[in-house]
Design an enzyme around this catalytic site. Structure first.
Site, mmCIF file in Angstrom:
data_model
loop_
_atom_site.group_PDB
_atom_site.id
_atom_site.type_symbol
_atom_site.label_atom_id
_atom_site.label_comp_id
_atom_site.label_asym_id
_atom_site.label_seq_id
_atom_site.Cartn_x
_atom_site.Cartn_y
_atom_site.Cartn_z
ATOM 1 N N GLY A 85 89.527 86.027 63.621
ATOM 2 C CA GLY A 85 88.519 85.016 63.925
ATOM 3 C C GLY A 85 88.124 84.278 62.664
ATOM 4 O O GLY A 85 88.768 84.426 61.609
ATOM 5 N N ASP A 210 74.446 87.205 70.451
ATOM 6 C CA ASP A 210 75.858 86.809 70.545
ATOM 7 C C ASP A 210 76.536 87.511 71.711
ATOM 8 O O ASP A 210 77.666 87.992 71.583
ATOM 9 C CB ASP A 210 76.563 87.126 69.223
ATOM 10 C CG ASP A 210 77.834 86.304 69.030
ATOM 11 O OD1 ASP A 210 77.966 85.251 69.683
ATOM 12 O OD2 ASP A 210 78.686 86.704 68.225
#
Length: 386
Positions: A85, A210
Site C-alpha cells: 500500500g 479507518d
C-alpha cells in the site's frame, strides 16, 4: 483505494542508531489535565492518554533488530510479499523466540517506506494503540523495529499472521470461493465486538477512524480481527461531542460531518460500518470507477432499491446464488440506512449494531433461501435511537 487527505507532520526525525527513541521520549511527558486533577482535592483524575497507558504495557512488545526481520523474510523477498500500500509492504515471515529456543512463529511484517513523515506518524500511533488494546477481535502486535541510522530510517511492525487474508479479498476477489451469507454476518459481528471494546471498553475512548473491509483480517477459522491502527484517535473527553481534526482515510467510507467539517466521533465509525454492511449485501465496493456512472458510488446506487421494495433483491450479491435469507437481508439494509443517517446523533450505538447482527444471524439459521420471508422479519431489527 485512493485516500482523500493526509495530515502534514512538520516534525523532523532525529538520526541516531538506537530503537524507538520517540516511544521513550513521548512517555516522559505528563498529562497536564491529570496533574491538575490529582492536585485538586476531592476531584477525580482525568482518564489517562494512550501514551500514558502504553508506558505501562510497552514491556509486552518485543523490540526486533533490523537484521532479525531481514532474516525472517529472506531479505524481504518478493516471494514472501503478501500486501502492499501507500505505507509500504507486508511480508510473511518466521521469527524465533527471543531466547532462541522453541519453535519458530509465522508472522506478518509491515515495512514502511523510508520516505514520508506521515508513515512514521502512523507507525508510532499503531505501536501505542496496539500496545495498549487487548481483545480477541483486534489484531495482535508482537513487536516493532525502529532504526534511525546513517543508511536511513527503518520502521517495521510485527503482527500475528492471519492466513485467510482480508474480508476485502473474500468479498471482491473472484478467484476466491464465495463467502457465504451467514459467515459474512458472523465476521461483521466479530468486528462490531472489537469496535465496542474500542468505544467503551478502555479507560480512554478510541475512535478507529479507518473501518473498511481491507482492515478486517481473517484467521484460519475466519475469525475476524481489526487491523491497521495508524489512523486511530482518542475520543472526546468531558462534555465534548467530537474531536476536530483534518479528514484522513479512504474515500467512500468517511462520515459526511468528518469530511465536510473535520468533526470526528465514535459515530463516524458507525457510518463506516453502514457502508460495509451494504458491501456485504451487494458484493460491491464503496466506489467502483469501472461501472456505469449511476452505479459507481455504492450508497447512491442502493438508494434506487429500498429495502421494502420489490426491487430490493436486485442489489444482493449474485455470487450468493439465492442462498440467503431475504428477510434478514432486508433488515440488514434498513439497519445500514440507520447507520448512514446524516445526523450523527440519529445513528445507533455500537451495542445496537451488535444486537441487530445477532438477530440477523438468528434469522439466517432458518431455511436459507432468498424466497424465505420469515414471520420474524416483520419485527424490525432497526432499534429506536433515543
Amino acid at each position: 483505494m485512493k485516500c482523500f487527505l493526509y495530515f502534514k507532520d512538520k516534525s523532523k526525525a532525529k538520526r541516531g542508531s538506537n530503537s524507538a527513541p520517540e516511544l521513550q521520549n513521548q512517555n516522559k511527558h505528563k498529562n497536564p489535565a491529570l496533574d491538575r486533577a490529582t492536585k485538586s482535592s476531592g476531584s477525580l483524575p482525568s482518564p489517562r492518554s494512550i501514551p500514558e497507558l502504553y508506558k505501562e504495557k510497552e514491556h509486552n512488545l518485543r523490540v526486533f533488530t533490523f537484521q532479525e526481520l531481514r532474516d525472517a523474510t529472506n531479505g524481504f523477498s518478493r516471494l514472501l510479499k503478501i500486501g502492499e500500500g501507500g505505507f509500504g509492504s507486508v511480508y510473511k515471515g518466521t521469527i524465533r523466540p527471543p531466547n532462541g529456543r522453541g519453535n519458530p512463529t509465522l508472522v506478518a511484517i509491515k515495512k514502511l517506506n523510508k520516505n514520508g513523515l506521515q508513515g512514521h506518524k502512523e507507525w508510532l500511533a499503531e505501536v501505542q494503540f496496539l500496545g495498549v488494546v487487548d481483545h480477541p477481535n483486534l489484531v495482535k502486535l508482537l513487536g516493532y523495529c525502529s532504526i534511525d541510522g546513517e543508511r536511513g530510517i527503518q520502521r517495521l511492525l510485527v503482527y500475528e499472521f492471519m492466513p485467510n487474508r482480508s474480508l476485502e479479498d473474500h468479498l471482491f476477489n473472484r478467484v476466491l470461493p464465495t463467502l457465504p451469507w451467514k459467515r459474512r454476518l458472523q465476521i461483521l459481528l466479530g468486528v462490531a465486538l472489537g469496535l465496542a471494546y474500542l468505544h467503551g471498553g478502555l479507560e480512554v475512548q478510541v475512535i478507529y477512524r479507518d473501518f473498511k473491509t481491507s482492515n478486517v483480517l481473517l484467521d484460519e477459522n475466519f475469525h475476524p480481527k481489526l487491523s491497521d491502527f495508524g489512523l486511530a484517535r482518542e475520543g472526546p473527553t468531558g462534555d465534548r461531542t467530537h474531536v476536530s481534526t483534518a479528514p484522513v482515510g479512504t474515500y467512500g467510507y468517511a462520515a459526511p460531518e468528518y469530511v465536510e467539517l473535520g468533526r470526528l466521533s465514535v459515530q463516524s465509525d458507525i457510518w463506516s460500518f453502514g457502508v460495509v454492511l451494504y458491501e456485504i449485501l451487494t458484493g460491491r465496493r464503496a466506489l467502483e470507477r469501472n461501472r456505469p456512472i449511476a452505479e459507481q458510488k455504492l450508497l447512491l446506487w442502493v438508494k434506487q432499491y429500498p429495502a421494502d421494495s420489490n426491487r430490493f433483491s436486485m442489489i444482493i450479491d449474485p455470487r450468493l446464488r439465492n442462498q440467503y435469507s431475504l428477510g434478514a437481508a432486508r433488515e440488514i439494509a434498513k439497519f445500514a440506512d440507520s447507520c448512514l443517517n446524516k445526523n450523527p446523533k440519529d445513528r445507533p450505538e455500537i451495542s445496537q449494531v451488535i444486537q441487530s447482527l445477532k438477530q440477523a444471524i438468528e434469522y439466517s439459521d432458518e431455511p436459507t433461501t432468498s424466497r424465505n420471508m420469515t414471520s420474524k422479519s416483520s419485527q424490525s431489527m432497526v432499534p429506536k435511537v433515543k
